[in-house]
Design a protein around this motif. Structure first.
Motif, PDB file in Angstrom:
ATOM      1  N   THR A   3       0.831  -1.194   0.000  1.00 13.96           N
ATOM      2  CA  THR A   3       0.000   0.000   0.000  1.00 13.96           C
ATOM      3  C   THR A   3       0.870   1.250   0.000  1.00 13.96           C
ATOM      4  O   THR A   3       2.013   1.241   0.468  1.00 13.96           O
ATOM      5  CB  THR A   3      -0.931   0.043   1.225  1.00 13.96           C
ATOM      6  OG1 THR A   3      -0.131   0.075   2.417  1.00 13.96           O
ATOM      7  CG2 THR A   3      -1.858  -1.164   1.254  1.00 13.96           C
ATOM      8  N   LEU A   4       0.298   2.304  -0.528  1.00 18.57           N
ATOM      9  CA  LEU A   4       0.937   3.615  -0.536  1.00 18.57           C
ATOM     10  C   LEU A   4      -0.002   4.622   0.110  1.00 18.57           C
ATOM     11  O   LEU A   4      -1.214   4.584  -0.107  1.00 18.57           O
ATOM     12  CB  LEU A   4       1.219   4.085  -1.967  1.00 18.57           C
ATOM     13  CG  LEU A   4       2.295   3.389  -2.781  1.00 18.57           C
ATOM     14  CD1 LEU A   4       2.339   3.979  -4.177  1.00 18.57           C
ATOM     15  CD2 LEU A   4       3.639   3.540  -2.105  1.00 18.57           C
ATOM     16  N   ARG A   5       0.569   5.520   0.884  1.00 18.56           N
ATOM     17  CA  ARG A   5      -0.183   6.642   1.445  1.00 18.56           C
ATOM     18  C   ARG A   5       0.231   7.885   0.662  1.00 18.56           C
ATOM     19  O   ARG A   5       1.408   8.277   0.683  1.00 18.56           O
ATOM     20  CB  ARG A   5       0.110   6.790   2.936  1.00 18.56           C
ATOM     21  CG  ARG A   5      -0.696   7.884   3.643  1.00 18.56           C
ATOM     22  CD  ARG A   5      -0.405   7.842   5.126  1.00 18.56           C
ATOM     23  NE  ARG A   5      -1.002   8.939   5.851  1.00 18.56           N
ATOM     24  CZ  ARG A   5      -2.219   8.916   6.389  1.00 18.56           C
ATOM     25  NH1 ARG A   5      -2.976   7.831   6.246  1.00 18.56           N
ATOM     26  NH2 ARG A   5      -2.683   9.952   7.072  1.00 18.56           N
ATOM     27  N   VAL A   6      -0.724   8.459  -0.045  1.00 21.09           N
ATOM     28  CA  VAL A   6      -0.451   9.595  -0.933  1.00 21.09           C
ATOM     29  C   VAL A   6      -1.327  10.766  -0.510  1.00 21.09           C
ATOM     30  O   VAL A   6      -2.518  10.583  -0.210  1.00 21.09           O
ATOM     31  CB  VAL A   6      -0.733   9.227  -2.403  1.00 21.09           C
ATOM     32  CG1 VAL A   6      -0.547  10.430  -3.322  1.00 21.09           C
ATOM     33  CG2 VAL A   6       0.166   8.073  -2.841  1.00 21.09           C
ATOM     34  N   ALA A   7      -0.753  11.953  -0.482  1.00 28.45           N
ATOM     35  CA  ALA A   7      -1.504  13.158  -0.142  1.00 28.45           C
ATOM     36  C   ALA A   7      -1.333  14.200  -1.236  1.00 28.45           C
ATOM     37  O   ALA A   7      -0.294  14.245  -1.913  1.00 28.45           O
ATOM     38  CB  ALA A   7      -1.025  13.725   1.196  1.00 28.45           C
ATOM     39  N   THR A   8      -2.359  15.018  -1.410  1.00 29.97           N
ATOM     40  CA  THR A   8      -2.256  16.177  -2.291  1.00 29.97           C
ATOM     41  C   THR A   8      -2.706  17.400  -1.499  1.00 29.97           C
ATOM     42  O   THR A   8      -3.656  17.329  -0.705  1.00 29.97           O
ATOM     43  CB  THR A   8      -3.080  16.005  -3.575  1.00 29.97           C
ATOM     44  OG1 THR A   8      -2.878  17.140  -4.421  1.00 29.97           O
ATOM     45  CG2 THR A   8      -4.565  15.845  -3.301  1.00 29.97           C
TER      46      THR A   8
END
Length: 262
Positions: A3-8
């Motif tokens: 899994t990846l935790r991505v924020a914008t």
């Protein structure tokens, strides 16, 4: 890694308020970005410099804002979208993974709005080592056991017709620079308050989670302007932080996604 935790996050150039009430929030934003605990952070309205504000605020950080906001050990990639009278601003990616390649594409639709795409290829632990960049050589420093995940940061225009044409430009960029089977994340400020771009993005193979997550304005979020889409990964959840100073540090809230790798 599965899994990846991505924020914008649109950081509004690190400054809030108007006139004599204008205040520098970039130091608070540095703590905010670290608190997101994201593997990859996509930023919009980032500045490398602004001569007038640097003179006004004596505690303006040295160097560009992307480097300043990067948590320890993270890589920062920044490219300018717009040049203004006293400075400039653009998009950035902060990543705890190695950067294999990066590029930029001007997608300005008219002379009143300067817009661009920032593309970064990241070496994410696990999977194969294929770079996945169409027509590009694999870098000599590619990790032995990593898969390439592509990230494109967008900040689309204020006019719907412009946004439609910019999504078309995004599709052409994807076709030219990202292999069809390479995992891809497209994130940023879509300015799509009418939520009318989903079908056009789906036609490019880009999907998001089903939730409607408002991010703007940050004090009373009503509109889902900030989005995270993926191709070749699954967006499992979307969320925004609340409380504390999140409504003060920028006019947008950050959007955080949990993505599952193939």
């Amino acid at each position: 890694m599965t899994t990846l935790r991505v924020a914008t996050y649109n950081i509004h150039k690190g400054v809030q308020g108007v006139g004599p009430l204008k205040r520098l929030e970039i130091h608070n934003l540095g703590r905010a970005v670290a608190a997101l605990q994201a593997d990859v952070v996509c930023l919009q309205e980032v500045r490398a410099y602004h001569r007038r504000l640097q003179h006004r605020f004596g505690h303006w950080p040295a160097g560009d804002q992307a480097q300043f906001l990067a948590p320890p050990g993270y890589h920062a990639v920044y490219r300018t979208n717009a040049v203004t009278r006293h400075g400039e601003h653009g998009n950035a990616v902060l990543s705890r993974f190695a950067v294999l390649a990066h590029g930029h594409q001007d997608v300005s639709d008219h002379r009143f709005e300067q817009r661009g795409l920032l593309h970064v290829a990241l070496a994410v632990p696990g999977g194969g080592t294929d770079l996945g960049v169409a027509g590009a050589a694999r870098p000599l420093a590619a990790p032995a056991s990593a898969q390439t995940v592509h990230v494109i940061v967008v900040h689309l225009g204020l006019i719907h017709a412009s946004r439609q044409r910019q999504v078309q430009a995004l599709g052409r960029f994807m076709a030219a620079h990202v292999a069809p089977d390479a995992p891809l994340i497209v994130a940023g400020d879509f300015n799509d308050w009418g939520e009318r771009l989903h079908d056009a993005l789906a036609a490019l193979g880009l999907r998001s989670a089903a939730q409607r997550v408002p991010t703007f304005p940050s004090r009373w979020p009503l509109l889902p302007l900030d989005r995270i889409y993926a191709r070749g990964l699954t967006v499992r959840s979307l969320a925004t932080p609340h409380g504390g100073g999140w409504g003060r540090w920028s006019d947008h809230l950050p959007l955080i996604a949990e993505l599952e790798l193939p």
